[in-house]
Structures are given as C-alpha cells and as structure tokens.
Write an enzyme that holds these catalytic residues in place. Structure first.
Site, PDB file in Angstrom:
ATOM      1  N   CYS A  39       0.821  -1.218   0.000  1.00 59.33           N
ATOM      2  CA  CYS A  39       0.000   0.000   0.000  1.00 59.33           C
ATOM      3  C   CYS A  39       0.854   1.267   0.000  1.00 59.33           C
ATOM      4  CB  CYS A  39      -0.909  -0.015   1.229  1.00 59.33           C
ATOM      5  SG  CYS A  39      -1.873   1.507   1.415  1.00 59.33           S
ATOM      6  N   LYS A  66      -9.029  -9.380   8.230  1.00 57.06           N
ATOM      7  CA  LYS A  66      -8.484  -8.341   9.108  1.00 57.06           C
ATOM      8  C   LYS A  66      -8.540  -8.792  10.569  1.00 57.06           C
ATOM      9  CE  LYS A  66      -9.794  -4.872   5.776  1.00 57.06           C
ATOM     10  NZ  LYS A  66     -10.705  -3.840   5.338  1.00 57.06           N
ATOM     11  N   VAL A  79      -5.596   0.342   6.394  1.00 58.39           N
ATOM     12  CA  VAL A  79      -4.188   0.590   6.733  1.00 58.39           C
ATOM     13  C   VAL A  79      -3.726   1.806   5.926  1.00 58.39           C
ATOM     14  CG1 VAL A  79      -3.664  -1.791   7.332  1.00 58.39           C
ATOM     15  CG2 VAL A  79      -3.427  -1.076   4.951  1.00 58.39           C
ATOM     16  N   GLU A  91      -5.079   7.880   8.708  1.00 59.97           N
ATOM     17  CA  GLU A  91      -4.871   8.878   7.655  1.00 59.97           C
ATOM     18  C   GLU A  91      -3.370   9.156   7.523  1.00 59.97           C
ATOM     19  OE1 GLU A  91      -7.189   9.498   5.676  1.00 59.97           O
ATOM     20  OE2 GLU A  91      -8.927   8.960   6.895  1.00 59.97           O
ATOM     21  N   SER A  92      -2.819   8.712   6.411  1.00 58.56           N
ATOM     22  CA  SER A  92      -1.355   8.654   6.271  1.00 58.56           C
ATOM     23  C   SER A  92      -0.666  10.008   6.411  1.00 58.56           C
ATOM     24  CB  SER A  92      -0.977   8.006   4.926  1.00 58.56           C
ATOM     25  OG  SER A  92      -1.491   8.755   3.835  1.00 58.56           O
TER      26      SER A  92
END
Length: 270
Positions: A39, A66, A79, A91-92
């Site tokens: 990802c 999951k 993720v 939230e990256s």
C-alpha cells in the site's frame, strides 16, 4: 471477504529489502503500525518511521482477513493504522505529521522550521492527495484508447506543476534535505514503472527530449533519482513482480479497494 474476493490474490508478505525491514520490527512494541506491504499510503508512514529511526512494531494485515485487534482500533479496517499508547490514529498524511510532533527528538526533522514553509508543505501535500493521486488512478483505470492520452496528459500536467514548485537546486523538493513533501508523493513516484506495463507507457520524455519543458523534466529526473535511491524508500519496497498482479486489477478497472471505487465513481481520495 474471503479468498474468493477478486483482489485476494496478492502476495501475503513483504519481499526483498522490505522483508528485512519487517523482520527488524517484528518484536512487541507499544507503537504498532498496522500495515499492508503493497500500500502506498502505508509506505508514507513507513518511510517516516524509518527516516526518524523511531522504534515500532510492524504488523502485516491481510486485507481479506483483518485481525480483531485492527478492527477494534479502526472499524473501517484500513491501513495504515497506528496504535499509540493503546489509542488509534489513521490517515497517512496526518500520521506523518504526528510522528514529527510526537517524536521531536528523533532526527531528522521532516518539516521546515518556519510557519510559512510548513504551510507551504501542507499546500503541496494537499495537491498530491487531491490532484496527483486521483489523476494517477484515472490514467491507470481508464479503459480503451479513446480518451487515454487525455488522462495521460492530465497526470503529467500535475507532475509538471508539482515540479515547478521545487527548490531550483534540489535534489529534494525543498532543497538538500529530504522532507515530508517528498515522503507524501514518493510511493506513487516510485510506482510509475507500472505504466510501462499498462496503458502504453507513462510518457515522461527522456533526457534532452522535453522540448520547451525540458528544464522541468530535468528537475523531475534529479528529484526522482534522489528519492529512488533514498535508503528509507528502498528499504520499504518489495520486489516489483509482486506489485504487478495488484496493479493489473487497477489497469483492468476491476480492483475493489476504496480508492479504486472512488476513482470509478469520480470521487477523490477516500
């Protein structure tokens, strides 16, 4: 979602240099990164952790099975999710900023000191999320030849716009120091090779072939070479062959990720 889910055929774990990084962070730790090796949003946070040499536990999540521990933290089961002092964060881009604030003694600093420069970083972070990434996926998920060149040029136009804002000497966006804005776009930049397999190529001109935009593309190449060779970037990437089946589904517009569905419906990054 079981193994019959159309996206379920993906390699179960990190490979290559990324697998070594995973092994180095397999021990129990209070700070836990719930992750998917494939990802790009995860890779943002993973790069930041590695850059700042923050200790953490890496937990690989099978997106079709999951773990309850993740769902308890983040009911959407997405993720990256970070467990910090037994509390959830996600939230990256938020996580990257959080790591800077929560671990101020861990060098290097990923954000500039000045308020203006930090605000400018947020502007271009938003540009990546609201413009570059959706255009990347519109181009990748487009079906057929009609309109494909339009999608390609839309994406390349955003790359040029981003590049024109870079410090003139570089090599990184803000100059000699690798920072948050580089981390925010890096995972997509280093996946651009997938367009060599799908959609007839990316279309970035080769050296000396950029015409009136040659200066912009020269600056992009300088930035790209520096980011591609960055230790934290290389050591959070798996072997290329394992990304191909995942991106094949995007290229065929059959992927069922939240991002794929958002792109299909004309929405932005979910």
């Amino acid at each position: 979602m079981g193994k019959d889910h159309p996206d379920a055929d993906l390699h179960p774990e990190a490979t290559g240099l990324a697998s070594t990084t995973v092994k180095a962070h397999s021990a129990e730790h209070d700070l836990k990164l719930y992750s998917g090796w494939f990802c790009p949003f995860v890779q943002r946070v993973w790069i930041a952790l590695e850059e700042k040499r923050i200790q953490y536990q890496y937990i690989e999540v099978n997106p079709y099975h999951k773990p309850k521990s993740l769902l308890d933290l983040n009911p959407r089961g997405l993720v990256p999710t970070l467990q910090y002092e037994n509390k959830p964060l996600y939230e990256s881009s938020v996580l990257c900023e959080f790591l800077e604030e929560a671990f101020p003694d861990n060098a290097p600093r990923l954000q500039p000191e000045g308020a203006y420069e930090r605000a400018r970083t947020r502007i271009w972070t938003d540009f990546v999320t609201s413009r570059v990434i959706p255009a990347f996926h519109r181009f990748l998920q487009h079906q057929g030849q009609e309109g494909l060149e339009e999608k390609r040029q839309e994406f390349l136009g955003y790359i040029k716009q981003f590049t024109r804002e870079m410090d003139k000497d570089g090599p990184y966006f803000d100059g000699k120091d690798f920072g948050l804005i580089d981390i925010i776009i890096a995972p997509w930049a280093i996946r651009l090779w997938i367009f060599d397999h799908f959609k007839g190529g990316l279309g970035i001109p080769g050296e000396g072939e950029g015409g009136e935009d040659e200066g912009v593309w020269e600056r992009w190449r300088l930035w790209f070479a520096a980011v591609e060779q960055r230790k934290s970037v290389r050591e959070t990437m798996s072997e290329k062959e394992h990304y191909l089946p995942i991106y094949q589904r995007y290229a065929d517009d059959k992927a069922q990720s939240e991002l794929a569905k958002a792109t299909r419906s004309g929405r932005g990054v979910p």
